[in-house]
Design a protein around this motif. Structure first.
Motif, PDB file in Angstrom:
ATOM      1  N   UNK A  63     -18.235  -6.812  -9.872  1.00  0.00           N
ATOM      2  CA  UNK A  63     -16.836  -6.590 -10.259  1.00  0.00           C
ATOM      3  C   UNK A  63     -15.891  -7.302  -9.295  1.00  0.00           C
ATOM      4  N   UNK A  64     -15.965  -6.949  -8.031  1.00  0.00           N
ATOM      5  CA  UNK A  64     -15.211  -7.556  -6.933  1.00  0.00           C
ATOM      6  C   UNK A  64     -13.719  -7.707  -7.235  1.00  0.00           C
ATOM      7  N   UNK A  65     -13.074  -6.577  -7.606  1.00  0.00           N
ATOM      8  CA  UNK A  65     -11.627  -6.577  -7.813  1.00  0.00           C
ATOM      9  C   UNK A  65     -10.954  -6.429  -6.449  1.00  0.00           C
ATOM     10  N   UNK A  66     -10.788  -7.559  -5.765  1.00  0.00           N
ATOM     11  CA  UNK A  66     -10.266  -7.512  -4.403  1.00  0.00           C
ATOM     12  C   UNK A  66      -8.748  -7.428  -4.325  1.00  0.00           C
ATOM     13  N   UNK A  67      -8.057  -7.607  -5.439  1.00  0.00           N
ATOM     14  CA  UNK A  67      -6.599  -7.615  -5.411  1.00  0.00           C
ATOM     15  C   UNK A  67      -6.018  -6.566  -6.356  1.00  0.00           C
ATOM     16  N   UNK A  68      -5.236  -5.647  -5.801  1.00  0.00           N
ATOM     17  CA  UNK A  68      -4.427  -4.752  -6.616  1.00  0.00           C
ATOM     18  C   UNK A  68      -3.114  -5.508  -6.837  1.00  0.00           C
ATOM     19  N   UNK A  69      -2.955  -6.048  -8.039  1.00  0.00           N
ATOM     20  CA  UNK A  69      -1.804  -6.898  -8.336  1.00  0.00           C
ATOM     21  C   UNK A  69      -0.543  -6.097  -8.631  1.00  0.00           C
ATOM     22  N   UNK A  70      -0.711  -4.880  -9.178  1.00  0.00           N
ATOM     23  CA  UNK A  70       0.451  -4.081  -9.536  1.00  0.00           C
ATOM     24  C   UNK A  70       0.060  -2.616  -9.656  1.00  0.00           C
ATOM     25  N   UNK A  71       0.962  -1.759  -9.279  1.00  0.00           N
ATOM     26  CA  UNK A  71       0.855  -0.318  -9.513  1.00  0.00           C
ATOM     27  C   UNK A  71       2.243   0.110  -9.940  1.00  0.00           C
ATOM     28  N   UNK A  72       2.352   0.639 -11.136  1.00  0.00           N
ATOM     29  CA  UNK A  72       3.644   1.065 -11.663  1.00  0.00           C
ATOM     30  C   UNK A  72       3.453   2.355 -12.443  1.00  0.00           C
ATOM     31  N   UNK A  84       2.491   8.042 -17.026  1.00  0.00           N
ATOM     32  CA  UNK A  84       1.356   7.153 -16.849  1.00  0.00           C
ATOM     33  C   UNK A  84       1.492   6.445 -15.510  1.00  0.00           C
ATOM     34  N   UNK A  85       0.408   6.348 -14.765  1.00  0.00           N
ATOM     35  CA  UNK A  85       0.345   5.455 -13.610  1.00  0.00           C
ATOM     36  C   UNK A  85      -0.521   4.288 -14.051  1.00  0.00           C
ATOM     37  N   UNK A  86       0.016   3.083 -13.929  1.00  0.00           N
ATOM     38  CA  UNK A  86      -0.643   1.868 -14.408  1.00  0.00           C
ATOM     39  C   UNK A  86      -1.027   0.998 -13.220  1.00  0.00           C
ATOM     40  N   UNK A  87      -2.277   0.599 -13.157  1.00  0.00           N
ATOM     41  CA  UNK A  87      -2.777  -0.242 -12.071  1.00  0.00           C
ATOM     42  C   UNK A  87      -3.378  -1.501 -12.684  1.00  0.00           C
ATOM     43  N   UNK A  88      -3.029  -2.645 -12.124  1.00  0.00           N
ATOM     44  CA  UNK A  88      -3.604  -3.927 -12.556  1.00  0.00           C
ATOM     45  C   UNK A  88      -4.456  -4.479 -11.413  1.00  0.00           C
ATOM     46  N   UNK A 119      -4.162  -1.833   0.584  1.00  0.00           N
ATOM     47  CA  UNK A 119      -2.913  -1.746   1.334  1.00  0.00           C
ATOM     48  C   UNK A 119      -1.730  -2.301   0.540  1.00  0.00           C
ATOM     49  N   UNK A 120      -2.002  -3.193  -0.401  1.00  0.00           N
ATOM     50  CA  UNK A 120      -0.928  -3.812  -1.188  1.00  0.00           C
ATOM     51  C   UNK A 120      -0.191  -2.811  -2.071  1.00  0.00           C
ATOM     52  N   UNK A 121      -0.721  -1.618  -2.216  1.00  0.00           N
ATOM     53  CA  UNK A 121      -0.065  -0.629  -3.081  1.00  0.00           C
ATOM     54  C   UNK A 121       1.056   0.149  -2.379  1.00  0.00           C
ATOM     55  N   UNK A 122       1.279  -0.091  -1.081  1.00  0.00           N
ATOM     56  CA  UNK A 122       2.274   0.694  -0.343  1.00  0.00           C
ATOM     57  C   UNK A 122       3.657   0.656  -0.986  1.00  0.00           C
ATOM     58  N   UNK A 123       4.193  -0.520  -1.212  1.00  0.00           N
ATOM     59  CA  UNK A 123       5.549  -0.617  -1.747  1.00  0.00           C
ATOM     60  C   UNK A 123       5.589  -0.215  -3.214  1.00  0.00           C
ATOM     61  N   UNK A 124       4.517  -0.493  -3.945  1.00  0.00           N
ATOM     62  CA  UNK A 124       4.465  -0.082  -5.353  1.00  0.00           C
ATOM     63  C   UNK A 124       4.567   1.446  -5.462  1.00  0.00           C
ATOM     64  N   UNK A 125       3.838   2.142  -4.605  1.00  0.00           N
ATOM     65  CA  UNK A 125       3.878   3.610  -4.629  1.00  0.00           C
ATOM     66  C   UNK A 125       5.247   4.133  -4.234  1.00  0.00           C
ATOM     67  N   UNK A 126       5.881   3.497  -3.272  1.00  0.00           N
ATOM     68  CA  UNK A 126       7.216   3.940  -2.863  1.00  0.00           C
ATOM     69  C   UNK A 126       8.206   3.799  -4.015  1.00  0.00           C
ATOM     70  N   UNK A 127       8.108   2.707  -4.756  1.00  0.00           N
ATOM     71  CA  UNK A 127       8.988   2.517  -5.910  1.00  0.00           C
ATOM     72  C   UNK A 127       8.723   3.579  -6.976  1.00  0.00           C
ATOM     73  N   UNK A 128       7.457   3.859  -7.260  1.00  0.00           N
ATOM     74  CA  UNK A 128       7.119   4.891  -8.258  1.00  0.00           C
ATOM     75  C   UNK A 128       7.604   6.270  -7.820  1.00  0.00           C
ATOM     76  N   UNK A 129       7.527   6.541  -6.533  1.00  0.00           N
ATOM     77  CA  UNK A 129       7.993   7.830  -6.019  1.00  0.00           C
ATOM     78  C   UNK A 129       9.491   7.979  -6.266  1.00  0.00           C
ATOM     79  N   UNK A 130      10.259   6.947  -5.972  1.00  0.00           N
ATOM     80  CA  UNK A 130      11.707   7.012  -6.147  1.00  0.00           C
ATOM     81  C   UNK A 130      12.141   7.018  -7.606  1.00  0.00           C
ATOM     82  N   UNK A 131      11.526   6.176  -8.397  1.00  0.00           N
ATOM     83  CA  UNK A 131      11.974   5.984  -9.776  1.00  0.00           C
ATOM     84  C   UNK A 131      11.424   7.022 -10.756  1.00  0.00           C
ATOM     85  N   UNK A 132      10.234   7.604 -10.446  1.00  0.00           N
ATOM     86  CA  UNK A 132       9.594   8.538 -11.371  1.00  0.00           C
ATOM     87  C   UNK A 132       9.315   9.914 -10.772  1.00  0.00           C
TER      88      UNK A 132
END
Length: 172
Positions: A63-72, A84-88, A119-132
C-alpha cells in the motif's frame, strides 16, 4: 493498484477499523428518490481506530500511503446527525490514492488526533476543529488559527447562524 485491489489488501491484512466501502453507482430507475452516487469510491473507517488504520496504510509495503494529502470535514445536512471526516491518502511510490471517511456524531464530535501517524494532518485538524467543532484528542497544538479565540459557533456547519455583529463590527 485500483480501488478494489486496495480494498482487498486492506481486508487481507486485517486493517483496524475498516467498516466497509462505498462506490459510485447509477440511480435506481425503480426508485424516483434515488439519485445514485457520483465521486470517488471510499473506505469507511471507525474514527476511534483511524490512527491505527493510517499506520497500516502507511507501513504496508504493497500500500505504502506515505502522504496524507488532505484531512477535512463535511456537514451533509442541517438535520443530519453526523459529520464526515474525510482523509485523502496518496502513495507516491505506487501511484495510487485512497479516500477514507469516518462518521462522527454532531452532538459529541471527538476522535483521536491523526498526528501520530501523519504529522501533515496538524493544520488540517486545527481547521476542522474551528470550522466544525471536532475535538481531536491528543492534538499537539489545538490553538485557533483562523478564528478569534472568542468566536462562537462553527461556521461550516449547516446549522450555523452567522452573527449580526462581532465586537461592534457589522457582519452583514
Amino acid at each position: 493498484m485500483d480501488f478494489q485491489g486496495i480494498h482487498d489488501r486492506l481486508r487481507a491484512i486485517g486493517a483496524p477499523g475498516l467498516l466497509g466501502v462505498d462506490e459510485p453507482r447509477a440511480p435506481d430507475p425503480a426508485d424516483k428518490k434515488d439519485k445514485g452516487r457520483a465521486g470517488d469510491p471510499f473506505v469507511l473507517v471507525d474514527p476511534q481506530l483511524l490512527v491505527d488504520f493510517l499506520r497500516v496504510c502507511r507501513d504496508d509495503e504493497r500500500l505504502r500511503f506515505e502522504l496524507l494529502a488532505d484531512l477535512s470535514a463535511t456537514d451533509p445536512a442541517k438535520d443530519d446527525e453526523h459529520l464526515w471526516v474525510n482523509v485523502q491518502l496518496l502513495s507516491l511510490r505506487h501511484r495510487h490514492r485512497l479516500a477514507v471517511k469516518c462518521l462522527l456524531p454532531k452532538a459529541a464530535p471527538r476522535m483521536p488526533s491523526t498526528v501520530p501517524a501523519h504529522r501533515s494532518s496538524q493544520w488540517h485538524e486545527r481547521e476542522c476543529a474551528e470550522m466544525f467543532g471536532i475535538t481531536f484528542e491528543g492534538h499537539p497544538d489545538p490553538r485557533n488559527m483562523l478564528l478569534p479565540d472568542d468566536w462562537v459557533g462553527y461556521p461550516l456547519r449547516k446549522d450555523y447562524e452567522f452573527p449580526k455583529e462581532y465586537h461592534g463590527i457589522s457582519c452583514e
